[in-house]
Design a protein around this motif. Structure first.
Motif, PDB file in Angstrom:
ATOM      1  N   LYS A 141      45.441 -23.006 -11.788  1.00 56.79           N
ATOM      2  CA  LYS A 141      46.495 -22.792 -11.594  1.00 56.79           C
ATOM      3  C   LYS A 141      47.604 -22.116 -11.942  1.00 56.79           C
ATOM      4  O   LYS A 141      48.604 -23.104 -12.755  1.00 56.79           O
ATOM      5  N   GLY A 142      48.529 -21.587 -11.461  1.00 58.94           N
ATOM      6  CA  GLY A 142      49.896 -21.407 -12.103  1.00 58.94           C
ATOM      7  C   GLY A 142      49.662 -20.637 -13.375  1.00 58.94           C
ATOM      8  O   GLY A 142      50.741 -19.877 -14.044  1.00 58.94           O
ATOM      9  N   ASP A 185      45.152 -20.202  -5.188  1.00 54.90           N
ATOM     10  CA  ASP A 185      45.356 -19.912  -5.606  1.00 54.90           C
ATOM     11  C   ASP A 185      46.271 -18.870  -5.038  1.00 54.90           C
ATOM     12  O   ASP A 185      46.204 -17.550  -5.396  1.00 54.90           O
ATOM     13  N   GLN A 376      54.386 -22.976 -15.948  1.00 54.46           N
ATOM     14  CA  GLN A 376      54.694 -22.211 -15.403  1.00 54.46           C
ATOM     15  C   GLN A 376      55.829 -22.810 -15.048  1.00 54.46           C
ATOM     16  O   GLN A 376      55.778 -23.840 -13.974  1.00 54.46           O
ATOM     17  N   PHE A 382      56.309 -16.702  -8.603  1.00 59.67           N
ATOM     18  CA  PHE A 382      56.174 -17.977  -8.462  1.00 59.67           C
ATOM     19  C   PHE A 382      56.847 -19.204  -7.002  1.00 59.67           C
ATOM     20  O   PHE A 382      57.983 -18.360  -7.078  1.00 59.67           O
ATOM     21  N   GLY A 384      56.568 -22.882  -7.800  1.00 59.38           N
ATOM     22  CA  GLY A 384      56.483 -23.886  -8.303  1.00 59.38           C
ATOM     23  C   GLY A 384      58.332 -24.698  -8.129  1.00 59.38           C
ATOM     24  O   GLY A 384      59.227 -23.555  -7.746  1.00 59.38           O
ATOM     25  N   TYR A 401      56.469 -14.244 -15.081  1.00 57.39           N
ATOM     26  CA  TYR A 401      55.731 -14.917 -15.881  1.00 57.39           C
ATOM     27  C   TYR A 401      57.329 -16.176 -16.589  1.00 57.39           C
ATOM     28  O   TYR A 401      57.455 -15.049 -17.446  1.00 57.39           O
TER      29      TYR A 401
END
Ligand SMILES: *[C@@H]1O[C@H](CO)[C@@H](O)[C@H](O)[C@H]1NC(C)=O
Length: 405
Positions: A141-142, A185, A376, A382, A384, A401
């Motif tokens: 994940k990520g 994800d 990441q 994204f 997170g 990324y």
């Protein structure tokens, strides 16, 4: 001589964004692609001359583990997971700042016999699928720009392959797999990947139906991977390649060439055959550049020494961009020249704008945080936490990324 040098200097100055080096990923990005990538398999990791090229970000911006993420490697027996092979490749890619196409979650091949020969009900096979997909996607994940969720579900005539998934679950196993991957994800792009869908025909039509079935069932599919295993002299025309790409992008998904190689039917190849191979490679790369939603080209792999071709197509070979003693072939030089010209051509400018959007999150190079090394920490989609644990800094690798390095 002096005149020639002056002209080169002026040209270089006029095209400020074009990198001086001729490496494929740098040139592809300057021409508007997200990446130029390669597959990398585990046995080649011990070859340091090979890895110096494979994990060079100027050459390759994206890595696909060739075998280490397949079902037989990840879950060799029911509920027993092993990430050693997959991680061996992904960790090197991440250290080099390369993005990952993760490959693959559901495929009839390299499927352990406990799955392919098990006696299943709808309920028990759905449970096995959910566990496998969830466990593997959560592990990475990520880390994955994209996942090949389902690989090669179609036979060569465009019917569904009569594998264990289709035989027990029917066509619904594909949307089912995409929903499981999306739940695990939300940020990874989810792809359907297949071959012989690069040009019009029954198989392309069937792949279109797969995309529509996922969409109409409420699932998410973000992309179609066109493998691109071609033959020197028989590679489809740019017009037919572009038309096929546009057939998919019209459905609202992005596209990529995910496993490109162009094999000679007999080897060793003559100089003329190598020139034809170079032209064929350029045809494929130019088709991708002509379609704004074609994000990148991945070769499988880049060095003839590690090509899958000779063992699969007896008598064929020399399908890659580097020879088996790691010397660049005419195909490499032709792709590099083509990408250079595409970067300087005015027509490439809109492509740059549409495929490399600027990151809207704040550049996080200074913010402290808790993300560990290689995690990441930013990029489009994204969600997170930003910031990296000391001593790492959040480094933007591309629009999608940013990573703690
Ligand atoms: C990548 O390859 C280029 C060309 O060979 C070289 O100049 C550059 O130093 C390499 N980068 C790394 C990080 O090794």
């Amino acid at each position: 001589m002096a005149k020639f040098n002056l002209r080169s200097l002026l040209l270089a100055a006029a095209s400020g964004s074009v990198p001086a080096a001729g490496q494929l990923n740098s040139l592809a990005k300057a021409a508007g692609l997200l990446y130029f990538g390669t597959a990398v398999d585990n046995p080649s990791l011990t070859n340091t001359a090979y890895t110096a090229v494979a994990f060079n970000l100027s050459e390759f911006g994206q890595i696909t583990p060739a075998n280490g993420q397949k079902w037989d490697s990840i879950e060799p027996s029911n509920g027993v997971y092993s990430y050693t092979q997959g991680d061996a490749v992904t960790s090197k890619a991440q250290s080099a700042g390369q993005i990952l196409r993760c490959h693959n979650l559901v495929w009839y091949n390299q499927l352990p016999s406990w799955v392919s020969s098990g006696s299943w009900t709808t309920t028990t096979l759905e449970s096995v699928l959910t566990s496998h997909i969830t466990n593997e996607v959560l592990h990475y994940k990520g880390q994955c720009y994209a996942w090949d969720v389902v690989n090669e579900a179609l036979s060569d005539t465009g019917t569904y392959r009569a594998d264990v998934f289709y035989n027990i679950l029917g066509t619904g196993y594909i949307p089912f797999a995409f929903k499981a991957a999306a739940a695990a994800d939300p940020a990874a792009k989810l792809y359907y990947n297949d071959y012989n869908i690069e040009y019009a025909g029954a198989k392309l039509t069937a792949a279109v139906s797969i995309v529509k079935n996922i969409q109409s069932s409420g699932g998410r599919i973000d992309g179609v991977g066109l493998q691109g295993h071609f033959i020197v002299g028989s590679t489809p025309s740019k017009a037919s390649l572009v038309a096929a790409l546009q057939t998919f992008t019209a459905l609202g998904v992005e596209v990529a060439y995910t496993e490109l190689d162009v094999r000679h039917s007999s080897v060793p190849a003559s100089a003329a055959a190598q020139q034809q191979q170079a032209a064929d490679y350029v045809t494929v790369v130019s088709a991708c550049l002509a379609v704004a939603k074609c994000v990148g080209v991945t070769v499988w792999d880049f060095d003839d020494q590690y090509s899958w071709v000779p063992s699969t197509f007896s008598g064929s070979g020399e399908a890659d961009l580097w020879s088996s003693n790691l010397v660049k072939k005419p195909a490499y030089t032709s792709i590099a020249s083509f990408l250079k010209s595409a970067a300087t051509a005015p027509v490439a400018v809109p492509t740059v704008v549409t495929t490399t959007p600027v990151i809207t999150t704040a550049p996080a190079t200074t913010a402290a945080g808790s993300n560990s090394h290689y995690a990441q920490c930013g990029g489009i989609g994204f969600t997170g936490a930003a910031g990296c644990a000391s001593p790492y800094t959040c480094s933007t690798l591309n629009s999608y990324y940013a990573q703690c390095l």
